[in-house]
Design a protein around this motif. Structure first.
Motif, PDB file in Angstrom:
ATOM      1  N   THR A 110     -18.397  -8.362   3.847  1.00 53.26           N
ATOM      2  CA  THR A 110     -18.346  -8.680   2.417  1.00 53.26           C
ATOM      3  C   THR A 110     -16.935  -8.885   1.888  1.00 53.26           C
ATOM      4  OG1 THR A 110     -18.236  -6.359   1.782  1.00 53.26           O
ATOM      5  CG2 THR A 110     -20.437  -7.324   2.015  1.00 53.26           C
ATOM      6  N   GLY A 111     -15.934  -8.276   2.552  1.00 55.52           N
ATOM      7  CA  GLY A 111     -14.565  -8.375   2.060  1.00 55.52           C
ATOM      8  C   GLY A 111     -14.245  -7.353   0.980  1.00 55.52           C
ATOM      9  N   PHE A 112     -15.224  -6.520   0.611  1.00 59.92           N
ATOM     10  CA  PHE A 112     -15.010  -5.494  -0.399  1.00 59.92           C
ATOM     11  C   PHE A 112     -14.570  -4.189   0.262  1.00 59.92           C
ATOM     12  CE2 PHE A 112     -18.192  -8.092  -2.816  1.00 59.92           C
ATOM     13  CZ  PHE A 112     -17.336  -8.464  -3.837  1.00 59.92           C
ATOM     14  N   LEU A 113     -14.045  -3.308  -0.582  1.00 62.27           N
ATOM     15  CA  LEU A 113     -13.626  -1.985  -0.140  1.00 62.27           C
ATOM     16  C   LEU A 113     -14.825  -1.212   0.411  1.00 62.27           C
ATOM     17  CD1 LEU A 113     -10.946  -0.220  -0.432  1.00 62.27           C
ATOM     18  CD2 LEU A 113     -12.087   0.797  -2.361  1.00 62.27           C
ATOM     19  N   LYS A 114     -14.604  -0.427   1.459  1.00 59.25           N
ATOM     20  CA  LYS A 114     -15.694   0.341   2.065  1.00 59.25           C
ATOM     21  C   LYS A 114     -16.120   1.533   1.233  1.00 59.25           C
ATOM     22  CE  LYS A 114     -15.583  -0.648   6.942  1.00 59.25           C
ATOM     23  NZ  LYS A 114     -15.525  -0.056   8.266  1.00 59.25           N
ATOM     24  N   GLY A 115     -15.314   1.954   0.276  1.00 56.59           N
ATOM     25  CA  GLY A 115     -15.711   3.063  -0.578  1.00 56.59           C
ATOM     26  C   GLY A 115     -14.822   4.283  -0.454  1.00 56.59           C
ATOM     27  N   TYR A 116     -13.799   4.190   0.379  1.00 55.52           N
ATOM     28  CA  TYR A 116     -12.869   5.310   0.495  1.00 55.52           C
ATOM     29  C   TYR A 116     -11.454   4.781   0.698  1.00 55.52           C
ATOM     30  CZ  TYR A 116     -12.823   4.514   5.548  1.00 55.52           C
ATOM     31  OH  TYR A 116     -12.691   3.958   6.785  1.00 55.52           O
ATOM     32  N   ALA A 117     -10.486   5.657   0.441  1.00 55.23           N
ATOM     33  CA  ALA A 117      -9.082   5.294   0.616  1.00 55.23           C
ATOM     34  C   ALA A 117      -8.300   6.532   1.021  1.00 55.23           C
ATOM     35  CB  ALA A 117      -8.521   4.715  -0.672  1.00 55.23           C
ATOM     36  N   LEU A 118      -7.159   6.324   1.658  1.00 58.14           N
ATOM     37  CA  LEU A 118      -6.242   7.397   2.026  1.00 58.14           C
ATOM     38  C   LEU A 118      -4.944   7.191   1.260  1.00 58.14           C
ATOM     39  CD1 LEU A 118      -6.833   7.303   5.878  1.00 58.14           C
ATOM     40  CD2 LEU A 118      -7.815   8.899   4.254  1.00 58.14           C
ATOM     41  N   ILE A 119      -4.522   8.222   0.530  1.00 56.22           N
ATOM     42  CA  ILE A 119      -3.305   8.154  -0.280  1.00 56.22           C
ATOM     43  C   ILE A 119      -2.327   9.185   0.277  1.00 56.22           C
ATOM     44  CG2 ILE A 119      -2.345   8.272  -2.609  1.00 56.22           C
ATOM     45  CD1 ILE A 119      -4.586   6.246  -2.490  1.00 56.22           C
ATOM     46  N   GLU A 120      -1.099   8.763   0.579  1.00 60.50           N
ATOM     47  CA  GLU A 120      -0.111   9.661   1.177  1.00 60.50           C
ATOM     48  C   GLU A 120       1.042   9.922   0.217  1.00 60.50           C
ATOM     49  OE1 GLU A 120       2.990   9.747   4.923  1.00 60.50           O
ATOM     50  OE2 GLU A 120       1.328   8.337   4.938  1.00 60.50           O
ATOM     51  N   TYR A 121       1.369  11.203   0.058  1.00 62.10           N
ATOM     52  CA  TYR A 121       2.513  11.655  -0.737  1.00 62.10           C
ATOM     53  C   TYR A 121       3.524  12.318   0.190  1.00 62.10           C
ATOM     54  CZ  TYR A 121      -0.154  11.076  -5.074  1.00 62.10           C
ATOM     55  OH  TYR A 121      -0.862  10.565  -6.123  1.00 62.10           O
ATOM     56  N   GLY A 122       4.778  12.361  -0.255  1.00 61.77           N
ATOM     57  CA  GLY A 122       5.827  12.993   0.531  1.00 61.77           C
ATOM     58  C   GLY A 122       5.842  14.504   0.423  1.00 61.77           C
ATOM     59  N   THR A 123       5.431  15.041  -0.727  1.00 57.06           N
ATOM     60  CA  THR A 123       5.499  16.493  -0.915  1.00 57.06           C
ATOM     61  C   THR A 123       4.122  17.068  -1.222  1.00 57.06           C
ATOM     62  OG1 THR A 123       5.905  16.381  -3.293  1.00 57.06           O
ATOM     63  CG2 THR A 123       7.841  16.307  -1.852  1.00 57.06           C
ATOM     64  N   TYR A 124       3.977  18.332  -0.904  1.00 58.87           N
ATOM     65  CA  TYR A 124       2.720  19.031  -1.149  1.00 58.87           C
ATOM     66  C   TYR A 124       2.434  19.118  -2.651  1.00 58.87           C
ATOM     67  CZ  TYR A 124      -0.552  22.888  -1.632  1.00 58.87           C
ATOM     68  OH  TYR A 124      -1.625  23.653  -1.986  1.00 58.87           O
ATOM     69  N   GLU A 125       3.468  19.380  -3.445  1.00 55.59           N
ATOM     70  CA  GLU A 125       3.290  19.559  -4.889  1.00 55.59           C
ATOM     71  C   GLU A 125       2.702  18.308  -5.537  1.00 55.59           C
ATOM     72  OE1 GLU A 125       6.148  20.340  -3.260  1.00 55.59           O
ATOM     73  OE2 GLU A 125       5.860  22.520  -3.300  1.00 55.59           O
ATOM     74  N   GLU A 126       3.213  17.138  -5.171  1.00 59.01           N
ATOM     75  CA  GLU A 126       2.697  15.879  -5.730  1.00 59.01           C
ATOM     76  C   GLU A 126       1.240  15.671  -5.333  1.00 59.01           C
ATOM     77  OE1 GLU A 126       6.894  13.347  -5.574  1.00 59.01           O
ATOM     78  OE2 GLU A 126       5.434  13.139  -3.958  1.00 59.01           O
ATOM     79  N   ALA A 127       0.941  15.894  -4.065  1.00 63.14           N
ATOM     80  CA  ALA A 127      -0.421  15.679  -3.576  1.00 63.14           C
ATOM     81  C   ALA A 127      -1.391  16.670  -4.215  1.00 63.14           C
ATOM     82  CB  ALA A 127      -0.460  15.803  -2.055  1.00 63.14           C
ATOM     83  N   ALA A 128      -0.966  17.927  -4.346  1.00 63.56           N
ATOM     84  CA  ALA A 128      -1.842  18.942  -4.939  1.00 63.56           C
ATOM     85  C   ALA A 128      -2.105  18.641  -6.411  1.00 63.56           C
ATOM     86  CB  ALA A 128      -1.220  20.331  -4.778  1.00 63.56           C
ATOM     87  N   ALA A 129      -1.079  18.184  -7.129  1.00 61.28           N
ATOM     88  CA  ALA A 129      -1.253  17.841  -8.540  1.00 61.28           C
ATOM     89  C   ALA A 129      -2.221  16.666  -8.701  1.00 61.28           C
ATOM     90  CB  ALA A 129       0.101  17.511  -9.177  1.00 61.28           C
ATOM     91  N   ALA A 130      -2.075  15.649  -7.863  1.00 56.87           N
ATOM     92  CA  ALA A 130      -2.969  14.487  -7.927  1.00 56.87           C
ATOM     93  C   ALA A 130      -4.395  14.896  -7.577  1.00 56.87           C
ATOM     94  CB  ALA A 130      -2.481  13.402  -6.971  1.00 56.87           C
ATOM     95  N   ARG A 131      -4.558  15.734  -6.571  1.00 54.65           N
ATOM     96  CA  ARG A 131      -5.895  16.186  -6.168  1.00 54.65           C
ATOM     97  C   ARG A 131      -6.561  16.953  -7.300  1.00 54.65           C
ATOM     98  NH1 ARG A 131      -7.462  21.110  -4.251  1.00 54.65           N
ATOM     99  NH2 ARG A 131      -9.471  21.131  -3.226  1.00 54.65           N
TER     100      ARG A 131
END
Length: 164
Positions: A110-131
């Protein structure tokens, strides 16, 4: 280290002069070698340290929880709208820090997104805040789920369980 002769290191030996004794001595001094490195005595860890491989610090805690990948802290985003693009995800997740990498997989048919994505941050604090902030939030009219991509499980017990 003991002196070990390789078959290629042995010079000209006159077998006729010394007879069977020289052949036996030659066989005794030659070592068969198999595999990579020929068992040089170094352990696998010593090899990795010499080559400078990166490794993941597992920490001393036995607590289950998020685990860092080799390069950063990765969030797994689920229920992403199939029409979302990388820019939509970047805009939403960059509010909490610098996004190092975004990985989205497209359906070939289909060319569409499968429904999931992986997002990478450099620090734990940034990733935890986004989560914390973006879990169960809305993206393009659809509620997304945000959680850690790599998680340490509980410490395994050394006891063997017996099934009856």
């Amino acid at each position: 280290m003991t002196d070990v002769l390789d078959i290629n290191d042995v010079g000209d030996i006159d077998v006729e002069d010394e007879g069977d004794q020289s052949v036996m001595r030659l066989k005794h001094n030659v070592v068969k070698r198999k595999g990579r490195g020929f068992g040089s005595g170094e352990s696998k860890r010593e090899h990795e340290n010499l080559r400078g491989y990166e490794s993941v610090d597992h920490g001393d805690g036995d607590e289950p929880g998020p685990q860092k990948s080799v390069e950063g802290w990765i969030l797994f985003v689920t229920s992403v709208n199939e029409e979302a693009c990388e820019d939509d995800l970047t805009e939403k997740f960059s509010e909490f820090g610098q996004v190092k990498n975004i990985s989205i997989n497209l359906d070939r048919r289909t060319g569409f997104l499968k429904g999931y994505a992986l997002i990478e941050y450099g620090t734990y604090e940034e990733a935890a805040a986004a989560r914390e902030a973006l879990n169960k939030s809305s993206l393009l009219g659809q509620t997304i789920g945000v959680d850690w991509c790599y998680v340490k499980g509980p410490k395994k017990s050394k006891k063997k369980s017996r099934r009856h």
